[in-house]
Design a protein around this motif. Structure first.
Motif, short mmCIF file in Angstrom:
data_model
loop_
_atom_site.label_atom_id
_atom_site.label_comp_id
_atom_site.label_asym_id
_atom_site.label_seq_id
_atom_site.Cartn_x
_atom_site.Cartn_y
_atom_site.Cartn_z
N ARG A 172 4.00 56.16 -10.60
CA ARG A 172 3.38 56.03 -12.04
C ARG A 172 2.52 57.12 -12.22
NH1 ARG A 172 3.56 51.46 -8.35
NH2 ARG A 172 5.20 49.93 -9.10
N HIS A 173 2.48 57.09 -13.55
CA HIS A 173 1.06 58.67 -13.54
C HIS A 173 -0.06 58.13 -13.24
CE1 HIS A 173 -1.32 61.33 -15.70
NE2 HIS A 173 -0.16 61.75 -15.79
N PRO A 174 -1.00 58.83 -12.80
CA PRO A 174 -2.38 57.94 -12.40
C PRO A 174 -2.73 57.32 -13.73
CG PRO A 174 -2.64 60.49 -11.42
CD PRO A 174 -0.85 60.21 -12.41
N LEU A 175 -2.88 57.56 -15.13
CA LEU A 175 -3.09 56.74 -16.38
C LEU A 175 -2.74 55.63 -15.88
CD1 LEU A 175 -3.99 59.90 -18.59
CD2 LEU A 175 -5.53 58.73 -17.61
N LEU A 176 -1.01 55.79 -15.91
CA LEU A 176 -1.09 54.54 -16.71
C LEU A 176 -1.29 53.26 -15.14
CD1 LEU A 176 1.71 52.39 -17.89
CD2 LEU A 176 3.15 53.63 -16.30
N SER A 177 -1.32 53.99 -13.96
CA SER A 177 -1.98 53.08 -13.13
C SER A 177 -3.19 52.56 -12.96
CB SER A 177 -1.70 53.57 -11.74
OG SER A 177 -0.10 54.27 -10.98
N ALA A 178 -4.18 53.44 -12.93
CA ALA A 178 -5.16 54.03 -14.03
C ALA A 178 -6.04 52.11 -14.67
CB ALA A 178 -5.99 54.42 -13.95
N LYS A 179 -5.01 52.26 -16.27
CA LYS A 179 -5.29 51.57 -17.44
C LYS A 179 -4.89 49.74 -16.06
CE LYS A 179 -5.98 51.25 -21.31
NZ LYS A 179 -6.85 50.94 -21.71
N GLN A 180 -3.57 49.49 -15.58
CA GLN A 180 -3.03 48.63 -15.43
C GLN A 180 -4.43 47.91 -14.43
OE1 GLN A 180 1.00 50.02 -13.59
NE2 GLN A 180 1.28 48.78 -15.00
N TYR A 181 -4.97 49.16 -13.37
CA TYR A 181 -5.43 48.21 -12.28
C TYR A 181 -6.62 48.21 -13.10
CZ TYR A 181 -2.11 48.01 -8.75
OH TYR A 181 -0.80 48.04 -8.17
#
Length: 311
Positions: free
Chosen positions: A99-108
């Motif tokens: 996953r793109h880090p911005l997507l992971s960052a949004k979720q986590y």
């Protein structure tokens, strides 16, 4: 190496992943209510963290061994955050290169915000080629992707509303994300026991999650971790983990497997204290069980009778 103690213990929850390597038969019919009751029992017993796994999709060639039951880690941890109060929430491990880090960052970041700062982000490179291919990610680059993803996630999960990262695989600036994590620095624990994974943990991680290293391999792995950090001038503390053999408190009256450590609370505690003597700070445990009630009994007995003997 010096003297160390096991100061924390955690558990990867049953039900949410059901590989035939470790799943019990009763888990096949279990679901959300079981996860909630087990998570509450784990917190009540004083565990430091509960953990869940990450796989997007399992190919036919691996389905018989791995099964296709793998709950989404963010959704599962968010659900359990709402029914617990203090226990840390660990992804063990998130395959963040998918996953793109911005997507992971949004979720986590949202998970950390909603849980009041209880996230520990465990990350790993992944091993299922088909998962990468179907998502359009280069499986052969998964190690390099993870190396950069850790850096990108450090930025994206930091305090800045508009994080900045310029790298080979990921490039972002001028894009804001809120809510921010409740923690100023979300701990990132790196999983894996290959030479590359150990180096990654030593140089980039706040913690190391081994991948099933037998006891006789752990001291050398831990010594290498500490040597790599010292050579690189990394002075921040590193949380070193271990994964224990299956446990069963008491005298089992059913076949629990030859690797299972069983017996009195002192005997089980003595077995786990050995990990501290090797240099581990936290040990992940799991228990043999025939149903949810037996598992909760084991968890409760561990918290009451074994945990106080660990340090």
């Amino acid at each position: 190496m010096g003297r160390y103690e096991v100061t924390d213990f955690g558990i990867q929850l049953p039900v949410q992943s059901q590989s035939t390597i470790y799943a019990e038969k009763w888990e096949a019919e279990a679901g959300a209510a079981d996860l909630v009751e087990i998570a509450r029992a784990v917190e009540l017993a004083g565990f430091a963290y509960l953990a869940v796994c990450d796989h997007v999709a399992i190919p036919h060639r691996l389905a018989d061994a791995m099964s296709t039951v793998w709950y989404d880690p963010v959704a599962t941890l968010a659900h359990l955050a709402a029914v617990t109060e203090r226990i840390r929430l660990l992804s063990h491990v998130a395959v963040v290169g998918l996953r793109h880090p911005l997507l992971s960052a949004k979720q986590y970041a949202t998970l950390d915000h909603l849980s009041g700062g209880r996230l520990v982000l465990g990350v790993g490179a992944g091993h299922v080629r088909e998962e990468f291919e179907v998502l359009g990610v280069d499986f052969g680059q998964r190690g390099a992707l993870l190396d950069e993803a850790v850096d990108a996630l450090r930025a994206a999960l930091g305090p800045d509303e508009f994080p900045v990262h310029h790298g080979k695989f990921y490039d972002f600036e001028g894009l804001g994300q809120r809510p921010r994590p409740a923690q100023r620095r979300v701990p990132i624990w790196v999983g894996g026991s290959s030479p590359a994974a150990v180096r990654r943990a030593a140089l980039k991680g706040d913690g190391w999650l081994p991948q099933g290293d037998p006891r006789d391999r752990l001291p050398a792995q831990i010594a290498r971790l500490r040597r790599l950090r010292e050579e690189a001038g990394v002075t921040e503390p590193l949380v070193v983990g271990a994964i224990a053999e299956p446990l069963y408190l008491g005298t089992p009256r059913w076949e629990v497997g030859r690797r299972t450590v069983s017996g009195t609370p002192e005997a089980v505690a003595e077995s786990l204290r050995a990990y501290g003597e090797m240099g581990a700070h936290q040990v992940q445990v799991r228990f043999r069980s025939r149903n949810r009630a037996e598992l909760i009994d084991q968890i409760s007995a561990f918290g009451a009778d074994v945990a106080p003997r660990l340090n």
